[in-house]
Design a protein around this motif. Structure first.
Motif, PDB file in Angstrom:
ATOM      1  N   LEU A 326      60.225 -54.880 -39.631  1.00 30.32           N
ATOM      2  CA  LEU A 326      60.579 -56.139 -38.975  1.00 30.32           C
ATOM      3  C   LEU A 326      61.278 -57.117 -39.914  1.00 30.32           C
ATOM      4  O   LEU A 326      62.159 -57.871 -39.485  1.00 30.32           O
ATOM      5  CB  LEU A 326      59.324 -56.794 -38.406  1.00 30.32           C
ATOM      6  CG  LEU A 326      58.721 -56.157 -37.155  1.00 30.32           C
ATOM      7  CD1 LEU A 326      57.344 -56.736 -36.876  1.00 30.32           C
ATOM      8  CD2 LEU A 326      59.629 -56.343 -35.955  1.00 30.32           C
ATOM      9  N   THR A 327      60.894 -57.126 -41.179  1.00 35.60           N
ATOM     10  CA  THR A 327      61.509 -58.072 -42.111  1.00 35.60           C
ATOM     11  C   THR A 327      62.841 -57.587 -42.652  1.00 35.60           C
ATOM     12  O   THR A 327      63.754 -58.387 -42.873  1.00 35.60           O
ATOM     13  CB  THR A 327      60.567 -58.369 -43.297  1.00 35.60           C
ATOM     14  OG1 THR A 327      60.137 -57.130 -43.888  1.00 35.60           O
ATOM     15  CG2 THR A 327      59.356 -59.173 -42.839  1.00 35.60           C
ATOM     16  N   HIS A 328      62.989 -56.284 -42.848  1.00 37.57           N
ATOM     17  CA  HIS A 328      64.165 -55.771 -43.550  1.00 37.57           C
ATOM     18  C   HIS A 328      65.148 -55.022 -42.659  1.00 37.57           C
ATOM     19  O   HIS A 328      66.130 -54.462 -43.166  1.00 37.57           O
ATOM     20  CB  HIS A 328      63.714 -54.854 -44.692  1.00 37.57           C
ATOM     21  CG  HIS A 328      63.118 -55.606 -45.845  1.00 37.57           C
ATOM     22  ND1 HIS A 328      61.828 -56.092 -45.828  1.00 37.57           N
ATOM     23  CD2 HIS A 328      63.639 -55.971 -47.036  1.00 37.57           C
ATOM     24  CE1 HIS A 328      61.575 -56.716 -46.975  1.00 37.57           C
ATOM     25  NE2 HIS A 328      62.656 -56.661 -47.723  1.00 37.57           N
ATOM     26  N   SER A 329      64.914 -55.026 -41.354  1.00 35.86           N
ATOM     27  CA  SER A 329      65.846 -54.309 -40.475  1.00 35.86           C
ATOM     28  C   SER A 329      65.793 -54.875 -39.063  1.00 35.86           C
ATOM     29  O   SER A 329      64.881 -55.624 -38.707  1.00 35.86           O
ATOM     30  CB  SER A 329      65.511 -52.814 -40.442  1.00 35.86           C
ATOM     31  OG  SER A 329      64.437 -52.537 -39.549  1.00 35.86           O
ATOM     32  N   ASP A 330      66.786 -54.475 -38.283  1.00 34.35           N
ATOM     33  CA  ASP A 330      66.770 -54.706 -36.839  1.00 34.35           C
ATOM     34  C   ASP A 330      66.481 -53.384 -36.130  1.00 34.35           C
ATOM     35  O   ASP A 330      66.931 -53.157 -35.009  1.00 34.35           O
ATOM     36  CB  ASP A 330      68.123 -55.256 -36.371  1.00 34.35           C
ATOM     37  CG  ASP A 330      68.409 -56.629 -36.927  1.00 34.35           C
ATOM     38  OD1 ASP A 330      67.460 -57.362 -37.246  1.00 34.35           O
ATOM     39  OD2 ASP A 330      69.606 -56.972 -37.057  1.00 34.35           O
ATOM     40  N   GLY A 331      65.729 -52.510 -36.799  1.00 26.40           N
ATOM     41  CA  GLY A 331      65.537 -51.161 -36.310  1.00 26.40           C
ATOM     42  C   GLY A 331      64.222 -50.934 -35.601  1.00 26.40           C
ATOM     43  O   GLY A 331      63.615 -51.842 -35.018  1.00 26.40           O
ATOM     44  N   TYR A 332      63.750 -49.707 -35.713  1.00 22.45           N
ATOM     45  CA  TYR A 332      62.585 -49.212 -34.994  1.00 22.45           C
ATOM     46  C   TYR A 332      61.585 -48.660 -36.012  1.00 22.45           C
ATOM     47  O   TYR A 332      61.980 -48.154 -37.070  1.00 22.45           O
ATOM     48  CB  TYR A 332      62.986 -48.098 -34.026  1.00 22.45           C
ATOM     49  CG  TYR A 332      64.080 -48.481 -33.052  1.00 22.45           C
ATOM     50  CD1 TYR A 332      63.782 -48.777 -31.728  1.00 22.45           C
ATOM     51  CD2 TYR A 332      65.421 -48.535 -33.466  1.00 22.45           C
ATOM     52  CE1 TYR A 332      64.792 -49.122 -30.833  1.00 22.45           C
ATOM     53  CE2 TYR A 332      66.432 -48.883 -32.569  1.00 22.45           C
ATOM     54  CZ  TYR A 332      66.109 -49.172 -31.260  1.00 22.45           C
ATOM     55  OH  TYR A 332      67.102 -49.520 -30.380  1.00 22.45           O
ATOM     56  N   THR A 333      60.298 -48.731 -35.701  1.00 16.69           N
ATOM     57  CA  THR A 333      59.279 -48.237 -36.620  1.00 16.69           C
ATOM     58  C   THR A 333      58.299 -47.328 -35.899  1.00 16.69           C
ATOM     59  O   THR A 333      58.200 -47.324 -34.666  1.00 16.69           O
ATOM     60  CB  THR A 333      58.502 -49.388 -37.290  1.00 16.69           C
ATOM     61  OG1 THR A 333      57.915 -50.229 -36.279  1.00 16.69           O
ATOM     62  CG2 THR A 333      59.409 -50.218 -38.168  1.00 16.69           C
ATOM     63  N   LEU A 334      57.539 -46.555 -36.713  1.00 15.21           N
ATOM     64  CA  LEU A 334      56.503 -45.675 -36.183  1.00 15.21           C
ATOM     65  C   LEU A 334      55.483 -45.419 -37.277  1.00 15.21           C
ATOM     66  O   LEU A 334      55.837 -45.230 -38.438  1.00 15.21           O
ATOM     67  CB  LEU A 334      57.114 -44.337 -35.727  1.00 15.21           C
ATOM     68  CG  LEU A 334      56.131 -43.276 -35.212  1.00 15.21           C
ATOM     69  CD1 LEU A 334      55.412 -43.747 -33.950  1.00 15.21           C
ATOM     70  CD2 LEU A 334      56.849 -41.953 -34.951  1.00 15.21           C
ATOM     71  N   TYR A 335      54.210 -45.416 -36.896  1.00 22.65           N
ATOM     72  CA  TYR A 335      53.122 -45.010 -37.782  1.00 22.65           C
ATOM     73  C   TYR A 335      52.482 -43.801 -37.132  1.00 22.65           C
ATOM     74  O   TYR A 335      51.940 -43.901 -36.020  1.00 22.65           O
ATOM     75  CB  TYR A 335      52.126 -46.156 -37.946  1.00 22.65           C
ATOM     76  CG  TYR A 335      50.996 -45.855 -38.893  1.00 22.65           C
ATOM     77  CD1 TYR A 335      51.240 -45.608 -40.243  1.00 22.65           C
ATOM     78  CD2 TYR A 335      49.677 -45.824 -38.447  1.00 22.65           C
ATOM     79  CE1 TYR A 335      50.209 -45.348 -41.129  1.00 22.65           C
ATOM     80  CE2 TYR A 335      48.630 -45.571 -39.326  1.00 22.65           C
ATOM     81  CZ  TYR A 335      48.900 -45.328 -40.663  1.00 22.65           C
ATOM     82  OH  TYR A 335      47.875 -45.069 -41.539  1.00 22.65           O
ATOM     83  N   ALA A 336      52.534 -42.648 -37.813  1.00 20.50           N
ATOM     84  CA  ALA A 336      52.181 -41.399 -37.150  1.00 20.50           C
ATOM     85  C   ALA A 336      51.354 -40.498 -38.062  1.00 20.50           C
ATOM     86  O   ALA A 336      51.216 -40.737 -39.264  1.00 20.50           O
ATOM     87  CB  ALA A 336      53.449 -40.674 -36.711  1.00 20.50           C
TER      88      ALA A 336
END
Length: 426
Positions: A326-336
């Protein structure tokens, strides 16, 4: 990606009160056409979504009591919580796991196919329409095999298999339901075939782009970009390898950053990894540096997908990767889940932290005096505190609500290898 066999999914009971696939999938053809006509462009969907944005890498939410996936409609509901997903039918169906969209190649050998199974194409278009009804900002990708594949992918005598000096086909990934064999990815004709299949995937009307696993291949990526044009999306699993990012930057929209950052607290996952805590071992700082590079050098629209492995109960690790994204991108994340687990890879829980309504970014990331990182959104502030930075004190002029525990205050403490969202109250 390493996907291991799983015999079956846990069946959901009727007590969830959800309608069956049959009762909710009665969508007339003209309604599907009308829905498709109203769909946003790929760029509009990427731009219009709110944050946090979570992605699904092949396999989805593994919480059968809260998110059952026995029926198609239930799978669509679970998938629609994500803002981006990709799938690859040959591998996933081989492992006995149901698809979300469900588009399958026609013919005996997937690697030679020049069309999709007509019945699966019709279903996939209808499934896409349903997904976009549930989440109008989803982005949908298709993995096309280029490095290795099961023996059914090509005829045994095909020149597109990679062979040793004795003429034997070389083995590739050995973790699936059957051995995978290496493809002759330096063969120009095979490269052309991969690009052709990528173009077919986009022309199907189901997918917005393609995904390449196993760090990609420059010539294949170049040919794919030429085949699908500039509007089609390309992402590649390059982890946090900036060198690959430099090489692919003129051609791709994003990276799949599949990572296992090692730190003192990550030893907590030792039990579920069987002691293999260093598998795909990375560093939090290098992850951040790579994500920053990828965000600023890839082709628009940029869609970086940041994933960290970990114990599902390690909530600070989940928050760390989420707030890093959230701080370093306008992308997507996942914890898996970590890949060494004896289940299909990338299964994951769904966390209330991901349901926060943060809105859209107002600023770029800033480095605080205490060494943590901060970014402002329309509905709150995100703080990411990197591993080994030490605990920090967060002070606001007005009271905020902390997303992780719901507490309301002006002053908060935040450990390192953690992050949080502080929501505005007005």
């Amino acid at each position: 990606m390493k996907r291991l066999y799983i015999a079956s999914l846990v069946l959901a009971t009727a007590s969830y009160g959800l309608f069956s696939c049959e009762s909710k999938r009665e969508v007339k053809e003209e309604k599907v056409v009308q829905t498709e006509a109203k769909q946003k462009t790929t760029v509009e969907r990427i731009s219009a979504r709110s944050y946090p944005s979570i992605f699904q890498a092949w396999y989805g939410i593994d919480m059968p009591e809260q998110y059952p996936t026995e029926t198609l409609e239930q799978r669509l509901d679970a998938a629609a919580k994500h803002d981006l997903l990709w799938e690859e039918p040959l591998s996933q169906l081989g492992e006995g796991v149901d698809l979300v969209l469900g588009l399958e190649w026609a013919g005996t050998h997937d690697g030679l196919s020049d069309t999709f199974d007509p019945e699966s194409l019709a279903k996939a278009k209808a499934n896409k329409a349903r997904l976009l009804e549930k989440n109008p900002n989803m982005v949908l990708l298709f993995e096309v095999r280029w490095r290795d594949a099961p023996s059914s992918f090509l005829p045994k005598d095909s020149p597109w298999w990679l062979r040793n000096k004795n003429g034997e086909i070389e083995k590739g990934w050995l973790g699936g339901w059957e051995p995978f064999y290496l493809l002759n990815y330096d063969n120009p004709e095979f490269q052309d075939n991969v690009a052709r299949q990528c173009k077919l995937a986009l022309e199907s009307g189901v997918y917005d782009g393609v995904m390449f696993d196993w760090s990609g291949h420059l010539d294949i990526i170049k040919k794919t970009r030429a085949a699908i044009g500039q509007e089609g999306l390309i992402i590649v699993n390059i982890h946090d390898d900036i060198e690959d990012g430099e090489k692919y930057a003129p051609y791709i929209n994003g990276s799949f950053m599949e990572l296992n950052p090692i730190d003192d607290k990550s030893l907590e996952v030792k039990g579920i990894l069987g002691g293999d805590t260093n598998r795909n071992g990375r560093k939090w700082k290098k992850m951040r540096e790579a994500l920053t590079f990828f965000e600023s050098h890839f082709q628009a629209p940029v869609i970086n997908c940041l994933e960290t492995w970990g114990n599902r109960d390690d909530l600070s690790r989940m928050r760390a990767v989420t707030t890093l994204g959230l701080t370093h991108s306008d992308g997507y994340t996942l914890y898996a889940d970590p890949n060494p687990l004896k289940t299909p890879d990338h299964y994951h829980d769904w966390y209330p932290f991901w349901d926060v309504e943060l809105g859209n970014p107002l600023t770029k990331v800033t480095t605080r005096e205490d060494g943590a990182f901060q970014r402002e959104y329309t509905k709150g502030t995100v703080i990411y505190n990197e591993w080994q930075n030490g605990p920090v004190t967060i002070q606001f002029e007005q009271k905020r609500k902390r997303a992780s525990d719901g507490s309301v205050d002006q002053t908060f403490e935040l450990d390192d290898r953690d992050g949080d969202i502080f929501l505005s109250l007005n």
